[in-house]
Design an enzyme around this catalytic site. Sequence first.
Site, short mmCIF file in Angstrom:
data_model
loop_
_atom_site.label_atom_id
_atom_site.label_comp_id
_atom_site.label_asym_id
_atom_site.label_seq_id
_atom_site.Cartn_x
_atom_site.Cartn_y
_atom_site.Cartn_z
N LYS A 11 56.78 33.98 31.71
CA LYS A 11 56.50 35.39 31.36
C LYS A 11 55.26 35.51 30.50
O LYS A 11 54.86 34.55 29.82
CB LYS A 11 57.69 36.04 30.67
N ASP A 136 64.80 35.33 24.26
CA ASP A 136 64.07 35.68 25.49
C ASP A 136 64.90 35.49 26.76
O ASP A 136 64.45 35.83 27.85
CB ASP A 136 62.80 34.82 25.62
O1 C5P Z 1 66.26 33.34 19.34
P1 C5P Z 1 65.37 32.16 19.34
O2 C5P Z 1 66.12 30.87 19.13
O3 C5P Z 1 64.49 32.10 20.55
O4 C5P Z 1 64.37 32.33 18.11
C1 C5P Z 1 63.67 31.24 17.51
C2 C5P Z 1 63.25 31.62 16.10
O5 C5P Z 1 62.24 32.62 16.14
C3 C5P Z 1 64.35 32.21 15.25
O6 C5P Z 1 65.06 31.22 14.55
C4 C5P Z 1 63.58 33.10 14.28
O7 C5P Z 1 63.02 32.32 13.24
C5 C5P Z 1 62.42 33.58 15.10
N1 C5P Z 1 62.66 34.91 15.73
C6 C5P Z 1 62.60 36.07 14.94
N2 C5P Z 1 62.80 37.29 15.53
C7 C5P Z 1 63.03 37.39 16.86
C8 C5P Z 1 63.07 36.24 17.68
C9 C5P Z 1 62.89 35.02 17.07
O8 C5P Z 1 62.38 35.99 13.73
N3 C5P Z 1 63.17 38.60 17.40
#
Ligand code: C5P
Length: 283
Positions: A11, A136
Site C-alpha cells: 500500500k 494496518d
Molecule cells: O499497531 P502496530 O503494531 O502496527 O503499531 C506499531 C507501533 O507504531 C505502535 O507500537 C505505536 O508505537 C506506533 N503507532 C502509533 N499510532 C498508530 C499506529 C502505530 O503510535 N496509529
Amino acid sequence: MNSVTLPAHAKLNLTLDILRRRPDGYHDMLMVMQSVSLHDDVTVALTGGTEIVCRCGDIPGDESNLAVKAARAFFARTGMEPRGPLLDIEKHTPARAGMAGGSSDAAATLRALRKLLRPEMLGEELERIGATVGSDVPYCLRGGTALAEGRGERLTTLRAAPPFYAVLCKPDFDISTPLLFSRVRVSELWNRPDTNGMLAALHRGDADGVLLRVKNVFENVLPPEYAEVFTIKERFHALGAAACAMTGSGPTVYGLYRDMAAAEAAYDALRERYAQTFLTQFV
Ligand code: C5P
C-alpha cells in the site's frame, strides 16, 4: 481443498496525517490509503500438524512475523485447533519500508484461513481479528482506495483513485515506526495534508486535485540522517513525477505518473542507484 495462494498487495499513503496522541500510547490518524500491484504471494496449507510453520525468505518465521501472529489470532478467535497451517510467503515487497509488507501478509493469511476453514465468516469479523494483529491489517484486508481513521482500523471505502502508475523507491536503510511516532509533537506539526480536499477530489474523480494533495506529515519529523528521502523526492521531481511523497513511516518514496512511458523512464533511472525500485499501478 487444503491449500490456498493469495496475493498480499503493498500500500501507499496518498495522505497521512496525525491528529492526536491517545492515552493508550497510539495516535489517531487520518490517512488515505491506496493498494498497488506490487505483492507477495502467500500460500496457506493445512498439513494437519499442531504447529504454525512459516517460511518467509530471510524474514524470521517466528512470533515476530505478523503472518504467524495473524494465524494464531484466527485460531484463538474461532476456537478451532490450529491444523498445522504451513505459511509459505514469497516476498517481493520490502519489509520495514512503509508499504505494509508484513501487514498485507497477515491479511492474506487471514483471508486464506477463512477460505479454507470458515467461508461464512463476515469481512467485519475478519477485520476485527486483523486489528488485534496490527494497525494496518484491517486496511490490507480491504485494499483499494480507503480512508483509515483511529489507529488505522476504522475504514471507509472510497471511490477508486484515478489509475496512476506509481514508481516506488526504497533507500538502503530502515526507519523504526515507534521512533518516528516518538518525534511527533502533534500541536507543532505543520505542512499537513488537506485530507478533506483529497476526499472531495477522489469523489469527483479529479486526477489533478488528487495529485495536488498527496502529502505525508511524517516527512516533517524525519531525523537528519534520513535526508536521502528528500534527495529521492528531488530525483522524482526532476524525472517528471506528477506528485511524490514518502509512504507510511518510510523510508520508501513514491512518484506518481499518468503515463506509462514516463513511469518506466523514472524506474530505469532510479534503479541504477537504488536496487529496491519498483514500477507498479494502482489496484
Ligand atoms: O499497531 P502496530 O503494531 O502496527 O503499531 C506499531 C507501533 O507504531 C505502535 O507500537 C505505536 O508505537 C506506533 N503507532 C502509533 N499510532 C498508530 C499506529 C502505530 O503510535 N496509529
